[in-house]
Motif scaffolding. Structure first.
Motif, short mmCIF file in Angstrom:
data_model
loop_
_atom_site.label_atom_id
_atom_site.label_comp_id
_atom_site.label_asym_id
_atom_site.label_seq_id
_atom_site.Cartn_x
_atom_site.Cartn_y
_atom_site.Cartn_z
N CYS A 96 0.82 -1.21 0.00
CA CYS A 96 0.00 0.00 0.00
C CYS A 96 0.85 1.26 0.00
O CYS A 96 2.02 1.25 0.39
CB CYS A 96 -0.94 0.03 1.20
SG CYS A 96 -0.13 0.22 2.80
N THR A 108 -4.96 2.72 5.32
CA THR A 108 -4.88 1.68 4.29
C THR A 108 -4.09 0.48 4.78
O THR A 108 -4.45 -0.67 4.48
CB THR A 108 -4.28 2.25 2.99
OG1 THR A 108 -5.03 3.40 2.58
CG2 THR A 108 -4.32 1.22 1.88
N PHE A 145 -2.62 -0.96 -2.87
CA PHE A 145 -3.76 -0.15 -2.47
C PHE A 145 -3.32 1.25 -2.08
O PHE A 145 -2.19 1.48 -1.66
CB PHE A 145 -4.46 -0.79 -1.27
CG PHE A 145 -5.26 -2.03 -1.59
CD1 PHE A 145 -6.64 -2.00 -1.60
CD2 PHE A 145 -4.62 -3.23 -1.89
CE1 PHE A 145 -7.38 -3.14 -1.89
CE2 PHE A 145 -5.34 -4.37 -2.18
CZ PHE A 145 -6.73 -4.33 -2.19
N GLU A 146 -4.27 2.18 -2.19
CA GLU A 146 -4.07 3.56 -1.74
C GLU A 146 -5.44 4.10 -1.34
O GLU A 146 -6.47 3.68 -1.89
CB GLU A 146 -3.49 4.43 -2.86
CG GLU A 146 -4.41 4.52 -4.06
CD GLU A 146 -3.83 5.23 -5.28
OE1 GLU A 146 -4.63 5.67 -6.12
OE2 GLU A 146 -2.61 5.33 -5.40
N CYS A 176 -7.52 3.51 0.86
CA CYS A 176 -8.49 2.46 1.22
C CYS A 176 -9.16 1.83 0.00
O CYS A 176 -10.31 1.37 0.07
CB CYS A 176 -9.53 3.00 2.20
SG CYS A 176 -8.84 3.42 3.82
#
Length: 318
Positions: free
Chosen positions: A214, A252, A270-271, A273
């Motif tokens: 993330c 996140t 991911f970023e 959320c």
């Protein structure tokens, strides 16, 4: 493969505490590296508040103890412990692993350094690659059996859009044949963080271990301590509308560590959320991921190279 978005309505502005609202981590054990400052503190706090037993794995145990006491006070949890972990010292990582007993449900590889002057470990490894990637790689592979013995174990690799600045340059990992560039060295190490998650998922999914990477977002912490002061002031003035608090920056990581919706989802980035888009270039410095960071062939190669480097260093110091 469908990109994952819209998890419980969580957004870039959500906090780590919002992520764990309604999540019960009672009986689960978590390790958070770099948990004595920045988003590591808030990651550990959120996990503890949801009932997890949390180990703060930190370079300076005295700083970790101060944070642990603060987390105990704010959450009411007494299950917060501190252990020393120096990621650029393979002996320290191996001692941490040797002391571990029992299953491990969550490993958040959060610690990191950024844009440091050119420095090398006693093994001859460039410091950012050694700390950000190789130390965490040694930790996670060393704790594999503990993760396997847990139920739905999660490994979170905290990366960065700094990975936009460089792929992993296998022909010259440690800048021995090219001029040292602090940003490129950081970028390479952050690309390695993402590739580690891809590689771990490829190998460990059958063991019930989920691994994802993330981008926390733009947060002003001690991570920027090596930036030129004028550049730092300019960026702080320019980016006021997109800067996150540490609580938001931890969201996140905590999502990947805890969300039931992500059970069995791995090898992704991911970023804010949500799963990030693959982009040709990270133009705003904050959103998207380059394809080279998610390349399964590069992930396989990095895994093999990392194992060989660790093995050579253990033989050297035996």
């Amino acid at each position: 493969m469908t990109r994952i978005t819209g998890i419980r309505g969580l957004t870039a502005g959500s906090s780590a505490q919002e992520v764990v609202d309604g999540v019960d981590l009672d009986g689960r054990v978590a390790v958070v590296t770099g948990a004595s400052s920045g988003i590591g503190v808030e990651t550990a706090r959120a996990l503890a508040s949801a009932g997890a037993r949390v180990v703060l794995a930190v370079r300076r145990p005295e700083a970790g103890e101060r944070v642990a006491e603060d987390i105990r006070r704010s959450t009411g949890s007494t299950a917060v412990a501190v252990q020393e972990l120096v990621l650029d010292d393979l002996g320290s990582v191996d001692r941490f692993v040797d002391r571990w007993s029992g299953p491990l449900h969550v490993l958040v590889n959060n610690a990191g350094i950024m844009a440091t002057p050119e420095r090398y470990t006693s093994a001859g490894w460039e410091l950012q690659f050694a700390t950000n990637h190789l130390g965490h790689f040694a930790l996670a592979t060393g704790l594999h059996d503990a993760l396997r013995d847990a139920d739905d174990a999660r490994v979170v690799s905290v990366a960065s859009t700094g990975s936009n600045d460089s792929p992993v340059v296998f022909e010259d990992l440690f800048f021995l044949r090219r001029p040292y560039d602090p940003s490129e060295a950081y970028g390479q190490s952050k690309t390695a963080n993402v590739l580690f998650a891809v590689g771990a998922w490829q190998r460990w999914a059958g063991d019930g271990i989920t691994a994802n990477a993330c981008m926390p977002g733009g947060i002003w912490t001690n991570l920027q301590q090596h930036w030129d002061p004028e550049v730092l002031r300019r960026e702080q003035a320019r980016a006021t509308d997109v800067v996150k608090t540490p609580q938001q920056g931890a969201a996140t990581s905590v999502l990947l560590a805890t969300a039931p919706e992500l059970s069995g989802v791995g090898g992704r980035y991911f970023e804010d959320c949500r799963e990030a888009e693959i982009v040709p270039e990270v133009l705003d410095g904050l959103h998207g991921v380059r394809d080279w960071a998610l390349d399964p062939v590069a992930a396989e190669r990095l895994w093999d190279v990392s194992l060989a480097l660790l093995d050579a260093e253990r033989r050297r110091t035996r």
